[in-house]
Design a protein around this motif. Structure first.
Motif, PDB file in Angstrom:
ATOM      1  N   LYS A   1      10.408   6.570   3.751  1.00 56.24           N
ATOM      2  CA  LYS A   1       9.540   7.264   4.740  1.00 56.24           C
ATOM      3  C   LYS A   1       9.279   8.492   4.586  1.00 56.24           C
ATOM      4  O   LYS A   1       8.374   9.083   5.262  1.00 56.24           O
ATOM      5  N   TRP A   2      10.173   9.250   3.847  1.00 56.70           N
ATOM      6  CA  TRP A   2       9.749  10.778   3.575  1.00 56.70           C
ATOM      7  C   TRP A   2       9.092  10.979   2.586  1.00 56.70           C
ATOM      8  O   TRP A   2       8.591  12.154   2.307  1.00 56.70           O
ATOM      9  N   TRP A   3       8.625   9.979   1.942  1.00 56.20           N
ATOM     10  CA  TRP A   3       7.518  10.240   0.894  1.00 56.20           C
ATOM     11  C   TRP A   3       6.156  10.141   1.375  1.00 56.20           C
ATOM     12  O   TRP A   3       5.491   8.796   1.353  1.00 56.20           O
ATOM     13  N   VAL A   4       5.540  10.775   1.940  1.00 54.70           N
ATOM     14  CA  VAL A   4       4.148  10.762   2.610  1.00 54.70           C
ATOM     15  C   VAL A   4       3.026  11.376   1.704  1.00 54.70           C
ATOM     16  O   VAL A   4       1.817  11.498   2.096  1.00 54.70           O
ATOM     17  N   ASP A   5       3.515  11.707   0.265  1.00 58.92           N
ATOM     18  CA  ASP A   5       2.507  12.255  -0.416  1.00 58.92           C
ATOM     19  C   ASP A   5       2.081  11.261  -1.758  1.00 58.92           C
ATOM     20  O   ASP A   5       1.351  11.672  -2.557  1.00 58.92           O
TER      21      ASP A   5
ATOM     22  N   TYR B   1      10.682  18.246   1.339  1.00 55.33           N
ATOM     23  CA  TYR B   1       9.519  17.161   2.256  1.00 55.33           C
ATOM     24  C   TYR B   1       9.190  17.596   3.485  1.00 55.33           C
ATOM     25  O   TYR B   1       8.356  17.517   4.040  1.00 55.33           O
TER      26      TYR B   1
ATOM     27  N   PHE C   1       5.493  18.526   4.714  1.00 49.40           N
ATOM     28  CA  PHE C   1       4.719  17.567   5.048  1.00 49.40           C
ATOM     29  C   PHE C   1       5.014  17.091   6.709  1.00 49.40           C
ATOM     30  O   PHE C   1       4.181  16.406   7.252  1.00 49.40           O
TER      31      PHE C   1
ATOM     32  N   THR D   1       7.563  15.719   7.741  1.00 49.31           N
ATOM     33  CA  THR D   1       8.146  14.523   8.051  1.00 49.31           C
ATOM     34  C   THR D   1       9.209  14.369   9.131  1.00 49.31           C
ATOM     35  O   THR D   1       9.895  15.517   9.246  1.00 49.31           O
TER      36      THR D   1
END
Length: 286
Positions: A16-20, A157, A161, A163
């Motif tokens: 979920k922390w990869w929003v890119d 991150y 972003f 997050t």
């Protein structure tokens, strides 16, 4: 039809922390699709020269610092290469193979780069041409304590972003290898197994003994070190202040340059991770 392994390799991880952007599993590692395409282009079209220098690293292990030190060493040994770090961020001086040279929209032409050519990569060794091992080019790999690497990556991150993933969930995903260029230990292992041709530098040792490490790196590069000058020019404080003086700048990844300079300390994980988490970490990886 894809084999079961090919189908597995294409599954996108639920981090979920990869929003890119989406990541897919390729050769055992997680990357954005464009990085995988770039790695294939590198293997097909990049021919390392004996004079080439590749600075390899897992994200957030000291990449910026290693770029700065290498650039400074080379600049002080030749007036014809590498720009002054007082005017440029280290990431502007040393390009990434997988983005700026072999990415979908490369911003630099590898044929126009003067020798010795210096490149950086977050790719595992298996993603690079086999000739990296045989061409005589010099590879320096910087690594860092995995807990500090994780904390630095998590902060990056969150700051970039916004997050809201908990450190517990992010930690669990890091341990499972679900991070850009992960799994972390497998990434290190590939270069470690080629250590007869790769120079290893640790962030912790560089922090504790900068003069000694600058001297070793310079020797590995065949250069005469101006140790005190390089250490001062490449100190965390000097590099961070230079970025602040220049004002806001944006890295090719979309990250503000100032975000590459958070604390620059060893052991910050102690402020974030519990003993129980570290025991879990240790039982899985050490």
């Amino acid at each position: 039809m894809d084999t079961p392994q090919q189908q597995q390799d294409k599954i996108s991880p639920q981090a979920k922390w990869w929003v890119d952007g989406q990541r897919i599993r390729y050769k055992g590692f997680w990357f954005k699709p464009e990085f995988i395409t770039a790695s294939e282009a590198i293997r097909a079209h990049y021919t390392p020269l004996p004079s080439d220098i590749i600075l390899a690293s897992f994200p957030k292990t000291g990449t910026t610092w290693l770029k700065a030190i290498t650039s400074s060493i080379l600049r002080h040994n030749s007036s014809t290469i590498h720009d002054d770090l007082g005017h440029l961020n280290p990431h502007e001086v040393v390009p990434f193979l997988e983005i700026e040279l072999f990415g979908e929209k490369p911003s630099k032409d590898i044929t126009n780069i003067s020798s010795p050519r210096v490149f950086n990569s977050h790719l595992p060794l298996s993603f690079l041409p086999e000739t990296v091992k045989t061409s005589g080019c010099r590879v320096i790999y910087i690594t860092r304590h995995p807990a500090d690497t994780f904390v630095s990556l998590w902060h990056l991150y969150n700051n970039r972003f916004g997050t809201e993933i908990s450190i517990r969930q992010a930690f669990d995903e890091f341990c499972k290898g679900l991070v850009p260029a992960g799994p972390y230990f497998e990434h290190i292992l590939e270069f470690w197994e080629a250590r007869d041709r790769v120079m290893f530098v640790t962030y912790e040792n560089l922090k504790a003994n900068p003069e000694e490490n600058v001297r070793k790196i310079a020797k590995f590069l065949g250069c005469k070190p101006i140790v005190e000058k390089i250490v001062k020019e490449c100190s965390f404080e000097k590099l961070r202040n230079t970025i602040k003086e220049r004002g806001e700048g944006i890295h090719w990844s979309g990250t503000k340059y100032e975000m590459f300079f958070r604390k620059g300390v060893v052991g910050d994980w102690k402020n974030h991770l519990t003993r129980e988490m570290m025991k879990e970490f240790g039982s899985q990886h050490f």
